[in-house]
Design a protein around this motif. Structure first.
Motif, short mmCIF file in Angstrom:
data_model
loop_
_atom_site.label_atom_id
_atom_site.label_comp_id
_atom_site.label_asym_id
_atom_site.label_seq_id
_atom_site.Cartn_x
_atom_site.Cartn_y
_atom_site.Cartn_z
N SER A 250 0.80 -1.22 0.00
CA SER A 250 0.00 0.00 0.00
C SER A 250 0.83 1.26 0.00
N SER A 251 2.17 1.12 0.09
CA SER A 251 3.03 2.29 0.16
C SER A 251 3.28 2.83 -1.23
N ILE A 383 5.33 8.25 1.00
CA ILE A 383 3.98 8.40 1.53
C ILE A 383 3.11 7.24 1.05
N VAL A 384 2.09 6.96 1.82
CA VAL A 384 1.15 5.89 1.46
C VAL A 384 0.34 6.36 0.25
N GLU A 386 -2.55 5.73 -0.92
CA GLU A 386 -3.95 6.13 -0.72
C GLU A 386 -4.07 7.50 -0.08
N GLN A 387 -2.99 8.01 0.51
CA GLN A 387 -3.02 9.31 1.16
C GLN A 387 -2.54 10.43 0.24
N ARG A 388 -2.29 10.11 -1.01
CA ARG A 388 -1.85 11.13 -1.95
C ARG A 388 -2.94 12.18 -2.13
N PRO A 389 -2.60 13.45 -2.09
CA PRO A 389 -3.62 14.49 -2.27
C PRO A 389 -4.16 14.49 -3.70
#
Length: 758
Positions: A250-251, A383-384, A386-389
């Motif tokens: 997920s990374s 950064i993960v 799924e957390q990308r803006p």
């Protein structure tokens, strides 16, 4: 059989994603072998023709030829028209044979075209192929809705695919593009292309000019092949595992098996690529570079070395292209820091509040055993995924006439597909094109399933032609980016061009001023360079340096995958901006020093504490490497002894008394700002002292040093000491280490090619 293949591929990808064992290279090799075991090719026996049939067929062909020559005579078409007509018929007959050759044979100058008697004989033996002349040729990766209804992942292939290892081992041909003959053929080829009597003449001429004699290539019998799944680089963009084995799926670098599967090409290249023009670097523009000189730390100012970080990699990819094509390499095209930063190094992730970690190590200088090499490595935080803006992207695409080449616009279209696969419904994409004038080809479109299809269709409909109004295109792109600005997201323009700006706002100063002002408002710009012959490298580098972006050069589809898939997160997501490094040398332990590379990124000492000074950016997962060569202090002055004491006093070394006995060689200081900080906001500072403990040499520092030396040899630097290509090769082989992506092996091949040329 297709279902069995699909199921096998799906199972293998899922197994690899689940267990994450082994390198990408090993996995792809095993995958290719297991699929090859399933491959079955059914060959149809060549029909036996009776003498009467052959006589009738020969008579028919003779009649057609007679009519053709009559028309030629009465319409007074020139000789080139006739050649183009026959070459158009010959295209289908020889293309398969050429593509079945080893890649080296495809790009090597070939024997002359067959004569008319050979052509007539070939037609006679391939009567079934003649009926296909008017049909579009199906290139690898191409498909139609009628042939693959309801299945976007199926692929039509008319030849066995090369393996992953073969793509890595073949220099300059991972994009699947046939290369034509010398550039002197271009004018003749262009004239044939415009003739209505031979719609495929120019491409046929390229193919025919590269075909070997019939003795070298026997014409293949007609075959009926099953659908094949091509696993080479220009079809299957499987990114593989992280460079570190413990990175979760997920990374940033993790990959889902279904994503890998969907990387099979859906949108093919155009039916006929424009011929590749033999490159000529005479029209290319590179900024002047002056190597950093040796400096002795004799006072406060001279003891400081200050520079802005640089994560660009364009110089290495561009040099690789020139080496593969056998060209002379302009010295100013060699930016050593970009060569070193092209490769992955095993730096540990940050563990504190800072967005990046700093590591320092050293080794003996390979080209001067009396000196030391100190490596400063910066590792950006991953950064993960799924957390990308959310992102607001504007593709600014050059569709001018200079892009009408197979390694430019067609390669750009293929490469952009990798980036689109990484976007989702939270992202939007706009397309601005520019040629004689700029225009909005596609307004902001959400990248869901429907939107992605729409974006791909628009991109694949673009054609090249006209002058290059690059300045106007950039202005329109910034306007589009501002209209769809995401306050809490990423706002970026991705400019793809060969760098030939010749209309409108096109001078370096005006463009630099524009992108610098726009960067202050939160819209950054990154550049993808393509092609050769007229690339304005100096302008493109200047744009990204001032526009808070990254500059990459794409010479193959494999490089397109690296830049727009594997390195995408770092390109898109900035974790620190205005990053500056200042190294303070301890005069008790350092007689003299020089920074290898970064010649156009140097800053005055005052800039380090000046919060308004623009510097470099670091993206998620990015690494930055800097190499210093150090002459250890030995109690003797640096340089030639001189005596000018009548009018000048010799500068005295005045180290801090508290550190007089310090064992530190240097003191590394860093400054940066958070991505959302303003120009007037204060930077964050932290420091890392370094004592040269002469620890065990790692393969990482050996390889980085070999790349740095390679750059010095290419630049014929006076500082290369006894370094040469043989030493570069020895260092690179010793430092190869873990090389899952094959990048270090590729570097070794480039050095070997340079040695062969000597």
């Amino acid at each position: 059989m297709d279902k069995h293949k699909d199921q096998l591929l799906d199972d293998l990808l899922k197994e690899h994603a689940k267990h994450g064992a082994g390198s990408d290279e090993t996995f792809l090799k095993e995958l290719d072998e297991r699929l090859a075991a399933q491959e079955k090719v059914v060959k149809m026996p060549k029909p036996q023709q009776s003498p009467g049939t052959r006589w009738a067929l020969g008579s028919g062909i003779a009649a057609c030829l007679a009519i053709g020559f009559s028309v030629h005579y009465f319409t007074k078409t020139n000789e080139e028209d006739t050649i183009a007509y026959h070459d158009a018929n010959l295209e289908v007959l020889v293309a398969d044979a050429i593509l079945e050759l080893p890649i080296e044979a495809q790009v090597r100058p070939m024997a002359p075209k067959p004569n008319m008697a050979q052509l007539a004989s070939t037609r006679s033996e391939n009567e079934s192929a003649l009926s296909d002349v008017s049909k579009p040729r199906m290139y690898e990766g191409e498909q139609t809705a009628a042939q693959t209804p309801g299945n976007s992942n199926r692929l039509l292939g008319d030849k066995p695919s090369r393996s992953y290892e073969e793509d890595l081992s073949v220099g300059g041909y991972s994009d699947g593009i046939l290369r034509g003959k010398d550039s002197e053929k271009k004018e003749k080829s262009d004239s044939l292309e415009r003739k209505p009597s031979a719609p495929s003449g120019s491409m046929a001429k390229v193919l025919a000019s590269n075909v070997v004699s019939p003795q070298q290539i026997p014409m293949p019998a007609r075959e009926v092949k099953e659908l094949s799944i091509a696993l080479d680089d220009h079809v299957l963009g499987y990114a593989g595992k992280s460079k570190r084995q413990n990175t979760p799926e997920s990374s940033l670098l993790g990959r889902d098996a279904n994503v890998a599967r969907s990387r099979i090409a859906i949108y093919p290249p155009p039916h006929v690529h424009p011929p590749v023009v033999q490159p000529n670097t005479a029209g290319e523009k590179y900024g002047e570079l002056t190597d950093n000189k040796w400096t002795a730390p004799i006072d406060e100012r001279s003891s400081l070395s200050t520079f802005a970080v640089d994560v660009d990699t364009a110089s290495y990819a561009n040099i690789r292209r020139m080496i593969r094509q056998g060209q002379a390499i302009p010295k100013d095209s060699v930016r050593i820091e970009e060569m070193v930063n092209y490769f992955d190094y095993q730096y540990a992730q940050p563990t504190d509040e800072h967005p990046f970690a700093v590591h320092v190590d050293s080794c003996v200088s390979p080209w001067d055993s009396n000196n030391r090499i100190v490596r400063i490595g910066i590792q950006g935080k991953e950064i993960v995924r799924e957390q990308r803006p959310a992102t607001n992207l504007v593709f600014l695409l050059d569709v001018s006439g200079s892009m009408n080449n197979a390694n430019k616009l067609p390669l750009l279209k293929q490469s952009m597909q990798y980036l689109l696969e990484e976007l989702n419904e939270n992202d939007t994409v706009s397309i601005v094109v520019y040629a004689g004038a700029s225009g909005l080809a596609l307004p902001a479109t959400k990248v869901d399933d429907i939107g992605r299809q729409k974006i791909l269709e628009k991109m694949n409909s673009l054609n090249a032609g006209g002058p290059t109004a690059g300045g106007q295109g950039i202005q329109l792109a910034y306007k589009q980016a501002q209209e769809n600005f995401k306050k809490e997201g990423v706002n970026r323009i991705i400019l793809a061009t060969d760098g030939d700006f010749n209309v409108g706002v096109s001078d370096n100063a005006s463009l630099t001023k524009m992108v610098k002002e726009k960067a202050k408002s939160g819209t950054y710009i990154s550049v993808l360079g393509f092609g050769s012959g007229n690339i304005n490298d100096a302008m493109l580098e200047s744009i990204t340096n001032n526009g808070n972006g990254n500059y990459s050069y794409i010479d193959t589809i494999k490089e397109g995958r690296k830049v727009l898939l594997e390195d995408m997160m770092g390109t898109m997501v900035t974790i620190a901006k205005d990053v500056k490094v200042q190294v303070e040398m301890n005069p008790n332990n350092v007689k003299a020093y020089r920074l290898i590379g970064y010649a156009n990124r140097m800053l005055p000492p005052e800039a380090f504490l000046d919060k308004k000074v623009d510097a470099g950016e670091i993206g998620a997962g990015h690494t930055v490497t800097a190499l210093y060569e150090i002459i250890p202090a030995d109690g003797k002055p640096f340089g030639t002894d001189i005596d000018a004491s009548r009018y000048f006093k010799k500068p005295e070394v005045k180290p801090n008394p508290a550190l007089k006995e310090s064992k530190e060689m240097m003191f590394v200081k860093l400054a940066y700002k958070q991505p959302d900080q303003k120009i007037e906001d204060e930077s964050t500072y932290f420091t890392v002292p370094f004592v040269d403990g002469k620890s065990e040499i790692t393969t990482d520092i050996q390889f980085a040093t070999s790349v740095g030396l390679f750059g010095m040899v290419l630049r014929d630097s006076e500082n290369k000491g006894n370094g040469d290509l043989a030493k570069v090769l020895s260092l690179a082989k010793s430092g190869k280490g873990t090389d899952g992506k094959g990048q270090r092996a590729e570097f070794i091949q480039l050095v070997e090619k340079c040695i062969e040329k000597e």
